[in-house]
Write a protein that holds these residues in place. Structure first.
Motif, mmCIF file in Angstrom:
data_model
loop_
_atom_site.group_PDB
_atom_site.id
_atom_site.type_symbol
_atom_site.label_atom_id
_atom_site.label_comp_id
_atom_site.label_asym_id
_atom_site.label_seq_id
_atom_site.Cartn_x
_atom_site.Cartn_y
_atom_site.Cartn_z
ATOM 1 N N ARG A 127 104.894 22.746 61.926
ATOM 2 C CA ARG A 127 105.787 23.282 62.962
ATOM 3 C C ARG A 127 105.973 24.789 62.761
ATOM 4 O O ARG A 127 105.910 25.562 63.705
ATOM 5 C CB ARG A 127 107.134 22.565 62.919
ATOM 6 N N ARG A 128 106.194 25.147 61.526
ATOM 7 C CA ARG A 128 106.400 26.554 61.208
ATOM 8 C C ARG A 128 105.170 27.393 61.619
ATOM 9 O O ARG A 128 105.291 28.452 62.221
ATOM 10 C CB ARG A 128 106.681 26.663 59.708
ATOM 11 N N LEU A 129 103.986 26.869 61.297
ATOM 12 C CA LEU A 129 102.751 27.585 61.659
ATOM 13 C C LEU A 129 102.591 27.672 63.169
ATOM 14 O O LEU A 129 102.153 28.692 63.707
ATOM 15 C CB LEU A 129 101.535 26.892 61.043
ATOM 16 N N GLU A 130 102.970 26.602 63.839
ATOM 17 C CA GLU A 130 102.849 26.589 65.294
ATOM 18 C C GLU A 130 103.812 27.607 65.912
ATOM 19 O O GLU A 130 103.457 28.327 66.849
ATOM 20 C CB GLU A 130 103.146 25.185 65.818
ATOM 21 N N ILE A 131 105.031 27.650 65.379
ATOM 22 C CA ILE A 131 106.005 28.624 65.866
ATOM 23 C C ILE A 131 105.485 30.041 65.632
ATOM 24 O O ILE A 131 105.510 30.878 66.545
ATOM 25 C CB ILE A 131 107.381 28.411 65.194
ATOM 26 N N GLU A 132 104.980 30.278 64.432
ATOM 27 C CA GLU A 132 104.413 31.604 64.139
ATOM 28 C C GLU A 132 103.353 31.994 65.143
ATOM 29 O O GLU A 132 103.367 33.083 65.696
ATOM 30 C CB GLU A 132 103.767 31.608 62.745
ATOM 31 N N GLY A 133 102.434 31.075 65.364
ATOM 32 C CA GLY A 133 101.315 31.353 66.263
ATOM 33 C C GLY A 133 101.772 31.623 67.679
ATOM 34 O O GLY A 133 101.325 32.595 68.303
ATOM 35 N N GLN A 134 102.668 30.779 68.170
ATOM 36 C CA GLN A 134 103.140 30.933 69.545
ATOM 37 C C GLN A 134 104.033 32.154 69.714
ATOM 38 O O GLN A 134 104.068 32.771 70.775
ATOM 39 C CB GLN A 134 103.902 29.671 69.992
ATOM 40 N N LEU A 135 104.780 32.480 68.656
ATOM 41 C CA LEU A 135 105.737 33.578 68.730
ATOM 42 C C LEU A 135 105.059 34.934 68.891
ATOM 43 O O LEU A 135 105.596 35.847 69.519
ATOM 44 C CB LEU A 135 106.601 33.564 67.459
ATOM 45 N N ARG A 136 103.856 35.064 68.329
ATOM 46 C CA ARG A 136 103.193 36.367 68.334
ATOM 47 C C ARG A 136 103.017 36.957 69.729
ATOM 48 O O ARG A 136 103.249 38.125 69.940
ATOM 49 C CB ARG A 136 101.842 36.297 67.619
ATOM 50 N N GLY A 137 102.625 36.147 70.677
ATOM 51 C CA GLY A 137 102.410 36.712 72.008
ATOM 52 C C GLY A 137 103.550 36.454 72.982
ATOM 53 O O GLY A 137 103.441 36.737 74.173
ATOM 54 N N ALA A 138 104.643 35.906 72.468
ATOM 55 C CA ALA A 138 105.710 35.418 73.359
ATOM 56 C C ALA A 138 106.343 36.513 74.215
ATOM 57 O O ALA A 138 106.636 36.299 75.395
ATOM 58 C CB ALA A 138 106.782 34.704 72.535
ATOM 59 N N LEU A 139 106.534 37.687 73.621
ATOM 60 C CA LEU A 139 107.155 38.794 74.349
ATOM 61 C C LEU A 139 106.262 39.217 75.521
ATOM 62 O O LEU A 139 106.724 39.362 76.649
ATOM 63 C CB LEU A 139 107.371 39.962 73.376
ATOM 64 N N GLU A 140 104.953 39.366 75.212
ATOM 65 C CA GLU A 140 103.986 39.778 76.232
ATOM 66 C C GLU A 140 103.865 38.727 77.343
ATOM 67 O O GLU A 140 103.620 39.060 78.489
ATOM 68 C CB GLU A 140 102.612 40.013 75.597
ATOM 69 N N LEU B 119 119.664 35.137 72.579
ATOM 70 C CA LEU B 119 118.266 35.043 72.990
ATOM 71 C C LEU B 119 117.801 33.592 73.107
ATOM 72 O O LEU B 119 118.147 32.751 72.277
ATOM 73 C CB LEU B 119 117.406 35.799 71.976
ATOM 74 N N ARG B 120 117.001 33.323 74.130
ATOM 75 C CA ARG B 120 116.412 31.998 74.327
ATOM 76 C C ARG B 120 114.901 32.149 74.413
ATOM 77 O O ARG B 120 114.392 33.128 74.963
ATOM 78 C CB ARG B 120 116.939 31.375 75.634
ATOM 79 N N TRP B 121 114.196 31.151 73.855
ATOM 80 C CA TRP B 121 112.732 31.182 73.910
ATOM 81 C C TRP B 121 112.220 29.879 74.486
ATOM 82 O O TRP B 121 112.487 28.815 73.943
ATOM 83 C CB TRP B 121 112.141 31.391 72.513
ATOM 84 N N LEU C 237 105.691 24.403 72.861
ATOM 85 C CA LEU C 237 106.765 23.947 71.971
ATOM 86 C C LEU C 237 108.051 23.574 72.693
ATOM 87 O O LEU C 237 108.960 23.012 72.100
ATOM 88 C CB LEU C 237 107.083 25.039 70.942
ATOM 89 N N GLY C 238 108.153 23.931 73.960
ATOM 90 C CA GLY C 238 109.402 23.702 74.682
ATOM 91 C C GLY C 238 110.431 24.749 74.316
ATOM 92 O O GLY C 238 110.091 25.886 74.006
ATOM 93 N N GLN C 239 111.695 24.330 74.341
ATOM 94 C CA GLN C 239 112.784 25.241 74.010
ATOM 95 C C GLN C 239 112.954 25.286 72.491
ATOM 96 O O GLN C 239 113.103 24.231 71.866
ATOM 97 C CB GLN C 239 114.063 24.699 74.670
ATOM 98 N N VAL C 240 112.894 26.474 71.906
ATOM 99 C CA VAL C 240 113.105 26.612 70.463
ATOM 100 C C VAL C 240 114.357 27.476 70.258
ATOM 101 O O VAL C 240 114.494 28.523 70.890
ATOM 102 C CB VAL C 240 111.898 27.285 69.769
ATOM 103 N N GLY C 241 115.276 27.017 69.401
ATOM 104 C CA GLY C 241 116.538 27.733 69.208
ATOM 105 C C GLY C 241 116.378 28.986 68.356
ATOM 106 O O GLY C 241 115.491 29.056 67.502
ATOM 107 N N ALA D 273 110.450 35.325 63.354
ATOM 108 C CA ALA D 273 110.163 36.645 63.944
ATOM 109 C C ALA D 273 110.396 37.750 62.916
ATOM 110 O O ALA D 273 109.639 38.728 62.863
ATOM 111 C CB ALA D 273 111.037 36.874 65.175
ATOM 112 N N GLU D 274 111.413 37.575 62.093
ATOM 113 C CA GLU D 274 111.669 38.559 61.032
ATOM 114 C C GLU D 274 110.528 38.537 60.028
ATOM 115 O O GLU D 274 110.010 39.577 59.629
ATOM 116 C CB GLU D 274 113.001 38.249 60.329
ATOM 117 N N HIS D 275 110.126 37.328 59.676
ATOM 118 C CA HIS D 275 109.088 37.164 58.664
ATOM 119 C C HIS D 275 107.745 37.755 59.094
ATOM 120 O O HIS D 275 107.062 38.388 58.303
ATOM 121 C CB HIS D 275 108.934 35.684 58.323
#
Ligand code: C2E
Ligand code: CA
Ligand code: CA
Ligand code: CA
Length: 279
Positions: free
Chosen positions: A22-35, A61-63, A68-72, A80-82
């Motif tokens: 899950r953590r890896l998936e969040i990392e991967g998806q988070l990278r382009g999330a802003l764009e 903030l909501r993502w 992944l759906g809604q992630v808190g 994101a900090e990491h």
């Protein structure tokens, strides 16, 4: 798979695998999330306990990610900090919040304030204060209408960083709020050391104030101390009428929580009216 005969071992292994995946998936998806425009800033109103009127709102903030759906934020902000993308995310939140504030005030002819949460890493960014200054000018918002909510985590990154950043922000005229008060070990000494304007009592104390004498005592003491230091007090996580009237009796200044409203999208916040207190 090797340990199929040992149930406890494989149970923990699978569970850990799940967490890591899950953590890896969040990392991967988070990278382009802003764009990909997957973030949205929600707002939760704050109410003045004496007048019953809305004083402002906290930006939260909501993502929403297609995979992944809604992630808190409690889950994705640390990631994101990491991975080092909290700076652009933080800038996005600030810009959204300021442009919302401008629209909101126009619509209601009111002097609302907006509160934005800060990550410790935003403090390490030496250009942060000048980015804030520039954003205020661009958005045509007076500095005293912007509040930064800061937790102890921010204050623990190192005295020199903190002093430099806080004094720059203070000089700009923005308000500083000590978030999650009561949950850390050294909040008291920080309050004495730095120029805070607001103290935000953590939800974990507010939820117990009606039933637990210890929580009520702590909140009472926090309010007295804050007022003696000339700080305004915000109670977060107010969920019931009983908590609200007790807080008003104790002299708390501002309240925020599900009792008034959950955090909501900008268009809903724009229309939000509250009249229960004055009834
Ligand atoms: P926080 O700053 O302590 O925010 C308060 C949290 O309590 C929010 O959760 C809010 O939705 C929730 N809350 C408000 N009223 C009630 C209530 O009456 N009952 C209950 N049970 N909960 C209530 P949320 O939005 O999930 O945010 C969690 C944390 O994520 C925040 O805690 C903050 O530390 C962080 N966060 C959120 N947005 C941002 C952001 O833009 N930047 C940074 N750096 N952190 C953020
Ligand atoms: Ca906060
Ligand atoms: Ca909190
Ligand atoms: Ca928190």
């Amino acid at each position: 798979a090797k340990a199929s005969g040992r149930n406890t071992y494989s149970f923990f292994t699978y569970k850990m695998n799940d967490m890591i995946l899950r953590r890896l998936e969040i990392e991967g998806q988070l990278r382009g999330a802003l764009e990909r425009h997957e973030f949205e800033v929600y707002y939760q109103p704050k109410l003045d306990l004496k007048t019953g009127s809305v004083t402002g709102a906290e930006a939260l903030l909501r993502w929403h990610n297609p995979a992944l759906g809604q992630v808190g934020p409690d889950e994705f902000i640390p990631v994101a900090e990491h991975i080092g993308i909290i700076i652009p995310i933080g800038k996005y939140v600030l810009e959204q919040a300021l442009s919302f504030l401008l629209e909101w005030r126009k619509a209601h002819q009111q002097q609302y304030a907006i509160a934005v949460n800060l990550s410790p890493l935003q403090f390490r960014d030496r250009a942060f204060a000048s980015f804030v200054e520039e954003s205020l000018v661009n958005a045509n918002v007076r500095p005293e209408c912007l509040e930064f909510e800061i937790t102890e985590g921010v204050l623990m990154i190192g005295k020199s960083y903190v002093e430099e950043a806080l004094s720059k922000l203070h000089k700009l005229g923005v308000k500083l709020s000590m978030d999650d008060f009561g949950t850390g070990y050294s909040s008291l000494s920080y309050l004495r050391q730095y120029a805070f304007d607001l103290l935000k009592i953590d939800r974990s104390f507010i939820s117990g104030i009606c039933e637990k004498k210890e929580d009520r005592d702590l909140v009472t003491a926090a309010i007295a101390m804050a007022h003696s230091l000339d700080l305004r007090v915000i109670a977060e996580g107010v969920e019931t009428q009983e908590q609200l009237s007790l807080l008003a009796d104790l002299g708390c200044d501002i309240a925020q929580g599900y009792y008034f409203s959950k955090p909501m999208p900008a268009n809903e916040m724009m229309k939000f009216r509250y009249d229960k207190i004055s009834e």
